[in-house]
Design an enzyme around this catalytic site. Structure first.
Site, PDB file in Angstrom:
ATOM      1  N   HIS A 121     103.835  64.337   5.737  1.00 46.53           N
ATOM      2  CA  HIS A 121     103.330  64.421   4.359  1.00 46.53           C
ATOM      3  C   HIS A 121     103.886  63.259   3.529  1.00 46.53           C
ATOM      4  O   HIS A 121     103.823  63.293   2.299  1.00 46.53           O
ATOM      5  CB  HIS A 121     103.810  65.719   3.688  1.00 46.53           C
ATOM      6  N   LYS A 180      99.041  70.917   1.833  1.00 49.12           N
ATOM      7  CA  LYS A 180      97.910  71.812   1.550  1.00 49.12           C
ATOM      8  C   LYS A 180      96.530  71.161   1.600  1.00 49.12           C
ATOM      9  O   LYS A 180      95.546  71.724   1.121  1.00 49.12           O
ATOM     10  CB  LYS A 180      98.061  72.543   0.190  1.00 49.12           C
ATOM     11  N   SER A 194      96.097  75.889  -3.807  1.00 50.99           N
ATOM     12  CA  SER A 194      96.668  76.258  -2.508  1.00 50.99           C
ATOM     13  C   SER A 194      98.185  76.056  -2.523  1.00 50.99           C
ATOM     14  O   SER A 194      98.958  76.896  -2.030  1.00 50.99           O
ATOM     15  CB  SER A 194      96.022  75.409  -1.407  1.00 50.99           C
TER      16      SER A 194
HETATM   17  S1  PPS Z   1     100.844  72.578   4.995  1.00 54.12           S
HETATM   18  O1  PPS Z   1     101.839  73.662   4.946  1.00 54.12           O
HETATM   19  O2  PPS Z   1     101.023  71.636   3.880  1.00 54.12           O
HETATM   20  O3  PPS Z   1     100.811  71.883   6.278  1.00 54.12           O
HETATM   21  O4  PPS Z   1      99.459  73.311   4.739  1.00 54.12           O
HETATM   22  P1  PPS Z   1      98.022  72.776   5.145  1.00 54.12           P
HETATM   23  O5  PPS Z   1      97.757  73.172   6.552  1.00 54.12           O
HETATM   24  O6  PPS Z   1      97.888  71.360   4.761  1.00 54.12           O
HETATM   25  O7  PPS Z   1      97.076  73.564   4.165  1.00 54.12           O
HETATM   26  C1  PPS Z   1      96.792  74.935   4.214  1.00 54.12           C
HETATM   27  C2  PPS Z   1      95.386  75.082   3.656  1.00 54.12           C
HETATM   28  O8  PPS Z   1      94.440  74.691   4.670  1.00 54.12           O
HETATM   29  C3  PPS Z   1      93.559  75.776   4.916  1.00 54.12           C
HETATM   30  N1  PPS Z   1      93.127  75.816   6.318  1.00 54.12           N
HETATM   31  C4  PPS Z   1      91.847  75.867   6.690  1.00 54.12           C
HETATM   32  N2  PPS Z   1      90.703  75.816   5.962  1.00 54.12           N
HETATM   33  C5  PPS Z   1      89.533  75.901   6.648  1.00 54.12           C
HETATM   34  N3  PPS Z   1      89.457  76.057   7.989  1.00 54.12           N
HETATM   35  C6  PPS Z   1      90.579  76.110   8.753  1.00 54.12           C
HETATM   36  N4  PPS Z   1      90.489  76.257  10.070  1.00 54.12           N
HETATM   37  C7  PPS Z   1      91.835  76.001   8.097  1.00 54.12           C
HETATM   38  N5  PPS Z   1      93.125  76.001   8.514  1.00 54.12           N
HETATM   39  C8  PPS Z   1      93.896  75.892   7.417  1.00 54.12           C
HETATM   40  C9  PPS Z   1      94.394  76.994   4.555  1.00 54.12           C
HETATM   41  O9  PPS Z   1      93.594  78.120   4.403  1.00 54.12           O
HETATM   42  C10 PPS Z   1      95.060  76.516   3.276  1.00 54.12           C
HETATM   43  O10 PPS Z   1      94.149  76.444   2.176  1.00 54.12           O
HETATM   44  P2  PPS Z   1      93.947  77.642   1.135  1.00 54.12           P
HETATM   45  O11 PPS Z   1      93.020  77.084   0.088  1.00 54.12           O
HETATM   46  O12 PPS Z   1      95.277  77.981   0.581  1.00 54.12           O
HETATM   47  O13 PPS Z   1      93.319  78.766   1.887  1.00 54.12           O
END
Ligand code: PPS
Length: 296
Positions: A109, A48, A139
């Site tokens: 991870h 996340k 998240s």
């Molecule tokens: S995972 O499943 O662990 O790989 O998830 P991960 O991709 O690390 O985390 C998901 C969070 O990243 C946010 N996210 C983004 N934020 C801003 N811009 C872009 N383009 C973007 N892409 C992914 C996503 O919204 C999740 O955060 P939260 O706070 O839940 O919205």
């Protein structure tokens, strides 16, 4: 690891860290022996932290900003998840990674002592992305609620917060992960990045990553194209990045691309919980100064 009363179906412990069924022990063993290539690029994150975002950005930098190609295949096939195994769909991250031509962009991870031993014996690049742990924890809570990978978690926010602070969550303790990777920050093949910096100025982070991985042909037009393709809104509506097809995630409960902002922790943390979090943080991170940003 400290004891926790919330034991969910499918949990197992590997070398002191908690994992679920999609990361079985035999895969974690095989990961340690994974054949790393000199030109591999690893996306190293705690869950996340913005993994999918950085995967898409890095893949596009490596592939000359080819958004047409990016729109033709799911991000998790272009940039495989090293320790992942889906028995239902017969998808194995290690096998996908082995089948890719170089340079590969690989997601993990894992804490620093569980990654392939050759990761520090080759010149492969490690892009380590951090996110402030309060937003990350919120998240993660929403992901636990929406994903069937975590034993159909039905707990409350306060229960999850306790699990997170105890390291009793998938992939183990955030503190353990963060301390381990932060200790590698001066390694010339490690670039430390922050989610909040990507939010503040994505183009500047794209240039930084391009320089670090030695991509000399990245034009300003390409930087702008990548930044536009990787905006939250565009990734949220792009079926190749939004994970709407992933059967284990119930997007009606919470989609992978949920809010994508800095400071959402205030939507769930009470003042008391924030104070408690800060006290556990100070104790566990004593003497380590990672410049996390809780507001931008
Ligand atoms: S995972 O499943 O662990 O790989 O998830 P991960 O991709 O690390 O985390 C998901 C969070 O990243 C946010 N996210 C983004 N934020 C801003 N811009 C872009 N383009 C973007 N892409 C992914 C996503 O919204 C999740 O955060 P939260 O706070 O839940 O919205």
């Amino acid at each position: 690891m400290e004891k926790c009363r919330h034991v969910l179906p499918g949990e197992h412990i590997y070398k002191g860290r908690l994992f679920f069924g999609y990361t079985p022990p035999e895969v974690l063993d095989a990961v340690l022996d994974f054949e790393v290539r000199d030109d591999d690029i690893f996306i190293v994150t705690y869950p996340k932290a913005g993994t999918t975002w950085l995967q898409e950005v890095a893949w596009l930098i490596v592939n000359d900003g080819n958004v047409g190609k990016a729109k033709g295949q799911q991000v998790y096939f272009r940039s495989p998840f090293l320790e992942f195994k889906d028995l239902v769909l017969n998808e194995v991250g290690l096998e996908i990674a082995e089948s890719l031509t170089s340079p590969r962009v690989i997601k993990t991870h894992l804490p620093v002592d569980l990654v392939p031993s050759r990761m520090f014996q080759t010149k492969c690049k490690k892009l380590v992305l951090f996110r402030n742990p309060k937003d990350l924890c919120v998240s993660y809570f929403h992901f636990y609620r929406s994903s069937s990978s975590f034993g159909n978690f039905q707990g409350s926010w306060s229960e999850f917060l306790e699990m997170f602070l105890n390291g009793h969550v998938d992939h183990g303790s955030w503190f353990d992960f963060t301390k381990g990777w932060w200790s590698k920050k001066d390694n010339s093949d490690v670039l430390i990045l922050f989610y909040e910096d990507m939010k503040k100025d994505l183009k500047s982070e794209i240039r930084k990553i391009s320089d670090f991985i030695g991509k000399s042909n990245v034009t300003e037009e390409m930087v702008a194209r990548i930044a536009d393709h990787c905006s939250f809104e565009n990734m949220r509506t792009n079926p190749m990045t939004n994970h709407h097809d992933v059967y284990s995630i119930d997007r009606e409960i919470s989609p992978l691309l949920r809010k994508g902002v800095v400071g959402d922790w205030k939507s769930l943390f009470t003042a008391e919980q924030a104070e408690y979090f800060d006290s556990v943080y100070s104790e566990k991170m004593e003497g380590i100064n990672v410049p996390f940003q809780y507001y931008i």
